[in-house]
Write a protein that holds these residues in place. Structure first.
Motif, PDB file in Angstrom:
ATOM      1  N   MET A   1       0.818  -1.195   0.000  1.00 33.52           N
ATOM      2  CA  MET A   1       0.000   0.000   0.000  1.00 33.52           C
ATOM      3  C   MET A   1       0.864   1.263   0.000  1.00 33.52           C
ATOM      4  SD  MET A   1      -3.140  -0.814  -0.215  1.00 33.52           S
ATOM      5  CE  MET A   1      -4.064   0.577   0.312  1.00 33.52           C
ATOM      6  N   ARG A   2       1.939   1.244   0.760  1.00 36.95           N
ATOM      7  CA  ARG A   2       2.793   2.431   0.831  1.00 36.95           C
ATOM      8  C   ARG A   2       3.448   2.725  -0.509  1.00 36.95           C
ATOM      9  NH1 ARG A   2       6.333   1.173   6.031  1.00 36.95           N
ATOM     10  NH2 ARG A   2       5.953  -0.931   5.348  1.00 36.95           N
ATOM     11  N   ILE A   3       3.806   1.671  -1.230  1.00 35.26           N
ATOM     12  CA  ILE A   3       4.441   1.871  -2.537  1.00 35.26           C
ATOM     13  C   ILE A   3       3.440   2.496  -3.502  1.00 35.26           C
ATOM     14  CG2 ILE A   3       5.460   0.695  -4.519  1.00 35.26           C
ATOM     15  CD1 ILE A   3       6.638  -1.317  -2.500  1.00 35.26           C
ATOM     16  N   ASP A   4       2.215   1.981  -3.511  1.00 39.25           N
ATOM     17  CA  ASP A   4       1.172   2.542  -4.381  1.00 39.25           C
ATOM     18  C   ASP A   4       0.935   4.008  -4.070  1.00 39.25           C
ATOM     19  OD1 ASP A   4       0.830   0.108  -5.621  1.00 39.25           O
ATOM     20  OD2 ASP A   4      -0.886  -0.468  -4.375  1.00 39.25           O
ATOM     21  N   TYR A   5       0.877   4.332  -2.781  1.00 38.95           N
ATOM     22  CA  TYR A   5       0.664   5.715  -2.362  1.00 38.95           C
ATOM     23  C   TYR A   5       1.789   6.616  -2.880  1.00 38.95           C
ATOM     24  CZ  TYR A   5       0.423   9.805   0.649  1.00 38.95           C
ATOM     25  OH  TYR A   5       0.385  11.084   1.116  1.00 38.95           O
ATOM     26  N   GLU A  19      13.320  11.443 -16.439  1.00 39.21           N
ATOM     27  CA  GLU A  19      13.326  10.188 -15.684  1.00 39.21           C
ATOM     28  C   GLU A  19      14.151  10.301 -14.414  1.00 39.21           C
ATOM     29  OE1 GLU A  19      14.047   6.508 -17.763  1.00 39.21           O
ATOM     30  OE2 GLU A  19      13.182   7.335 -19.594  1.00 39.21           O
ATOM     31  N   ASP A  20      15.258  11.038 -14.484  1.00 39.43           N
ATOM     32  CA  ASP A  20      16.106  11.191 -13.298  1.00 39.43           C
ATOM     33  C   ASP A  20      15.369  11.922 -12.178  1.00 39.43           C
ATOM     34  OD1 ASP A  20      18.218   9.894 -14.514  1.00 39.43           O
ATOM     35  OD2 ASP A  20      19.130  11.752 -15.244  1.00 39.43           O
ATOM     36  N   GLN A  21      14.647  12.983 -12.536  1.00 42.03           N
ATOM     37  CA  GLN A  21      13.893  13.729 -11.526  1.00 42.03           C
ATOM     38  C   GLN A  21      12.792  12.868 -10.926  1.00 42.03           C
ATOM     39  OE1 GLN A  21      12.793  17.013 -14.116  1.00 42.03           O
ATOM     40  NE2 GLN A  21      13.901  18.435 -12.779  1.00 42.03           N
ATOM     41  N   VAL A  22      12.094  12.121 -11.768  1.00 41.70           N
ATOM     42  CA  VAL A  22      11.004  11.262 -11.303  1.00 41.70           C
ATOM     43  C   VAL A  22      11.562  10.154 -10.413  1.00 41.70           C
ATOM     44  CG1 VAL A  22       9.163   9.694 -12.009  1.00 41.70           C
ATOM     45  CG2 VAL A  22       9.569  11.780 -13.315  1.00 41.70           C
ATOM     46  N   ALA A  23      12.654   9.531 -10.833  1.00 40.50           N
ATOM     47  CA  ALA A  23      13.257   8.456 -10.044  1.00 40.50           C
ATOM     48  C   ALA A  23      13.696   8.969  -8.676  1.00 40.50           C
ATOM     49  CB  ALA A  23      14.440   7.851 -10.796  1.00 40.50           C
ATOM     50  N   GLN A  24      14.271  10.143  -8.633  1.00 38.14           N
ATOM     51  CA  GLN A  24      14.705  10.706  -7.346  1.00 38.14           C
ATOM     52  C   GLN A  24      13.507  10.994  -6.455  1.00 38.14           C
ATOM     53  OE1 GLN A  24      17.958  11.050  -6.242  1.00 38.14           O
ATOM     54  NE2 GLN A  24      16.871  11.379  -4.332  1.00 38.14           N
ATOM     55  N   ALA A  25      12.429  11.523  -7.038  1.00 35.97           N
ATOM     56  CA  ALA A  25      11.220  11.813  -6.265  1.00 35.97           C
ATOM     57  C   ALA A  25      10.615  10.519  -5.718  1.00 35.97           C
ATOM     58  CB  ALA A  25      10.206  12.557  -7.123  1.00 35.97           C
ATOM     59  N   ILE A  26      10.584   9.455  -6.529  1.00 32.98           N
ATOM     60  CA  ILE A  26      10.067   8.163  -6.072  1.00 32.98           C
ATOM     61  C   ILE A  26      10.935   7.642  -4.929  1.00 32.98           C
ATOM     62  CG2 ILE A  26       9.719   5.742  -6.688  1.00 32.98           C
ATOM     63  CD1 ILE A  26       9.012   6.726  -9.530  1.00 32.98           C
ATOM     64  N   VAL A  36      12.436   0.474   1.499  1.00 33.33           N
ATOM     65  CA  VAL A  36      13.711   0.445   0.793  1.00 33.33           C
ATOM     66  C   VAL A  36      13.403   0.283  -0.696  1.00 33.33           C
ATOM     67  CG1 VAL A  36      15.897  -0.765   0.492  1.00 33.33           C
ATOM     68  CG2 VAL A  36      14.883  -0.563   2.765  1.00 33.33           C
ATOM     69  N   PRO A  37      13.759   1.280  -1.516  1.00 32.34           N
ATOM     70  CA  PRO A  37      13.421   1.228  -2.937  1.00 32.34           C
ATOM     71  C   PRO A  37      14.184   0.140  -3.691  1.00 32.34           C
ATOM     72  CG  PRO A  37      14.043   3.448  -2.269  1.00 32.34           C
ATOM     73  CD  PRO A  37      14.384   2.536  -1.139  1.00 32.34           C
ATOM     74  N   ASN A  38      13.494  -0.514  -4.606  1.00 32.98           N
ATOM     75  CA  ASN A  38      14.098  -1.475  -5.523  1.00 32.98           C
ATOM     76  C   ASN A  38      14.467  -0.686  -6.778  1.00 32.98           C
ATOM     77  OD1 ASN A  38      14.211  -3.218  -7.827  1.00 32.98           O
ATOM     78  ND2 ASN A  38      13.323  -4.841  -6.575  1.00 32.98           N
ATOM     79  N   GLY A  39      15.749  -0.615  -7.083  1.00 34.80           N
ATOM     80  CA  GLY A  39      16.224   0.207  -8.191  1.00 34.80           C
ATOM     81  C   GLY A  39      15.584  -0.090  -9.524  1.00 34.80           C
ATOM     82  N   ARG A  40      15.380  -1.365  -9.822  1.00 30.91           N
ATOM     83  CA  ARG A  40      14.788  -1.748 -11.101  1.00 30.91           C
ATOM     84  C   ARG A  40      13.331  -1.281 -11.188  1.00 30.91           C
ATOM     85  NH1 ARG A  40      14.685  -7.953 -12.329  1.00 30.91           N
ATOM     86  NH2 ARG A  40      14.948  -7.673 -10.117  1.00 30.91           N
ATOM     87  N   GLN A  41      12.584  -1.471 -10.106  1.00 31.55           N
ATOM     88  CA  GLN A  41      11.190  -1.033 -10.104  1.00 31.55           C
ATOM     89  C   GLN A  41      11.084   0.485 -10.170  1.00 31.55           C
ATOM     90  OE1 GLN A  41       9.632  -3.010  -6.597  1.00 31.55           O
ATOM     91  NE2 GLN A  41       8.369  -4.289  -7.922  1.00 31.55           N
ATOM     92  N   VAL A  42      11.949   1.180  -9.450  1.00 31.01           N
ATOM     93  CA  VAL A  42      11.942   2.644  -9.488  1.00 31.01           C
ATOM     94  C   VAL A  42      12.198   3.118 -10.909  1.00 31.01           C
ATOM     95  CG1 VAL A  42      13.183   4.717  -8.736  1.00 31.01           C
ATOM     96  CG2 VAL A  42      12.567   2.966  -7.070  1.00 31.01           C
ATOM     97  N   ALA A  43      13.134   2.492 -11.607  1.00 34.21           N
ATOM     98  CA  ALA A  43      13.440   2.872 -12.985  1.00 34.21           C
ATOM     99  C   ALA A  43      12.239   2.641 -13.901  1.00 34.21           C
ATOM    100  CB  ALA A  43      14.652   2.097 -13.488  1.00 34.21           C
ATOM    101  N   GLN A  44      11.527   1.536 -13.709  1.00 37.11           N
ATOM    102  CA  GLN A  44      10.352   1.260 -14.532  1.00 37.11           C
ATOM    103  C   GLN A  44       9.251   2.283 -14.279  1.00 37.11           C
ATOM    104  OE1 GLN A  44       9.532  -2.787 -13.410  1.00 37.11           O
ATOM    105  NE2 GLN A  44      10.658  -3.618 -15.157  1.00 37.11           N
TER     106      GLN A  44
END
Length: 60
Positions: A1-5, A19-26, A36-44
């Motif tokens: 739920m927290r990830i979706d939010y 993409e860099d700005q969005v990835a940093q914000a995520i 703890v962010p998963n790098g691959r998912q954050v990139a997608q």
């Protein structure tokens, strides 16, 4: 739920940006929620959100 939010929040505020700005914000949003962010998912997610058109300003 927290990830979706976090993803939905970033999608509303950062769509159409690089993409860099969005990835940093995520990454920042997830960290703030204790996830703890998963790098691959954050990139997608960042690729998808950056491809979205920007929302028009809400001047109500």
């Amino acid at each position: 739920m927290r990830i979706d939010y976090a993803i939905n929040k970033v999608a509303q505020t950062h769509r159409g940006q690089s993409e860099d700005q969005v990835a940093q914000a995520i990454h920042d949003q997830l960290r703030a929620l204790g996830v703890v962010p998963n790098g691959r998912q954050v990139a997608q997610y960042a690729t998808a959100i950056s491809a979205l058109p920007q929302l028009p300003p809400n001047n109500k």
